[in-house]
Scaffold this active site. Structure first.
Site, PDB file in Angstrom:
ATOM      1  CG  LEU A 234      -5.700   7.448  -1.315  1.00 36.27           C
ATOM      2  CD1 LEU A 234      -6.506   6.640  -1.373  1.00 36.27           C
ATOM      3  CD2 LEU A 234      -6.362   8.425  -0.218  1.00 36.27           C
ATOM      4  CG  ASP A 235      -5.953   8.511  -5.404  1.00 33.53           C
ATOM      5  OD1 ASP A 235      -6.660   7.238  -5.967  1.00 33.53           O
ATOM      6  OD2 ASP A 235      -6.481   9.342  -4.846  1.00 33.53           O
ATOM      7  CB  ALA A 236       0.842   6.752  -4.727  1.00 29.32           C
TER       8      ALA A 236
END
Length: 291
Positions: A234-236
């Site tokens: 997530l969000d990486a």
């Protein structure tokens, strides 16, 4: 009035491979020997990983190799020899972009305005949402709007229906314009490095529903936005574009939110434009952005 000159059709090749002498010369010579006029060339060597990156574009007018055979030639002549990975595109084939939204409209309006103004060489066959709220925006721009309401119980089935619709419409990439749902690994695997997200850059310091309020309370002096490809982490995912703006003690929470929304629009649009123009190459969760 003189008629506008029709743009030439070009081939765009992005590649990377272990660095060694002669690759640039071999590729450019192959194109020129076959009567290709090179109109763009950018290359970069990552000395830490010893990897050569390149983007080259050439006009197809008079090119001796039929366009449907160009990729086969490159794979035969270069991919095995240099352990090369390639992606080939043609300028007359427009990418097809689906936009996913929830209830926030600022990024959606900005993208549709750019699309309508002819800034992007792209097609938008549909907008998908988990809420009906922004249907009027899609209607104003004449783009089909489909609602897939999502709950914990129906999430898998709804995503399956979304993916069938995306395949039917020939969608080549997805933009999450403040879409407030986590995309499943199945959809991510179907569109690897082809789902673009946007969010504020306070993560991971200020998480939750009111990050701007938390940042205001902390007295931050810079706010920002990040656009990246979506991965299972997530969000990486690989970062495409970022920007920041300074704030002061005079700015209210509403000022922070307003400036943050402006940044999100700008950063997301820059990222989408880079993707449409085939200027991005992903390697090891990082991006090489060609000029």
């Amino acid at each position: 009035m003189p008629s506008e000159t029709k743009p030439r059709t070009t081939a765009k090749l992005l590649l990377h491979c272990p660095d060694q002498p002669g690759i640039l010369a071999q590729v450019t010579n192959f194109i020129t020997v076959n009567k290709g006029n090179i109109v763009y060339l950018d290359q970069y060597v990552d000395h830490a990983d010893n990897v050569f990156f390149m983007r080259i574009e050439w006009a197809l007018d008079g090119f001796l190799i039929p366009r449907d055979k160009i990729e086969d030639y490159f794979r035969t002549l270069f991919c095995r020899k240099y352990d090369m990975q390639i992606r080939l595109y043609f300028s007359d084939v427009k990418p097809r972009m689906a936009i996913f939204v929830s209830r926030m409209s600022h990024c959606l309006y900005d993208m549709l305005a750019r699309y309508t103004a002819g800034e992007w060489d792209v097609e938008i066959p549909l907008i998908i949402s988990n809420h009906p709220d922004l249907g009027h925006v899609a209607e104003r721009f004449g783009i089909p709007f489909r609602v897939f309401e999502i709950t914990k119980e129906n999430k898998a089935a709804q995503e399956e229906a979304e993916m069938k619709l995306l395949a039917k419409e020939g969608v080549s990439f997805i933009v999450l314009a403040r879409y407030m749902q986590i995309i499943s690994e199945k959809m991510i695997e179907a569109y690897p490095n082809h789902i673009i997200n946007i969010h504020h850059s306070f993560l991971p310091a200020f998480m939750g529903a009111k990050p701007y309020h938390a940042a205001y309370q902390r007295g931050v002096k810079i706010i920002g936005a990040t656009s990246h490809y979506v991965t299972a982490d997530l969000d990486a995912g690989p970062i495409i574009e970022q920007d920041v703006v300074r704030i002061t003690h005079k700015d209210t929470v509403q000022d922070l939110i307003s400036k943050g929304k402006d940044l999100e629009k700008i950063v997301l649009s820059r990222a989408v434009k880079l993707h449409i123009d085939r200027k991005i190459l992903v390697f090891k969760n990082k991006t090489v952005i060609f000029s």
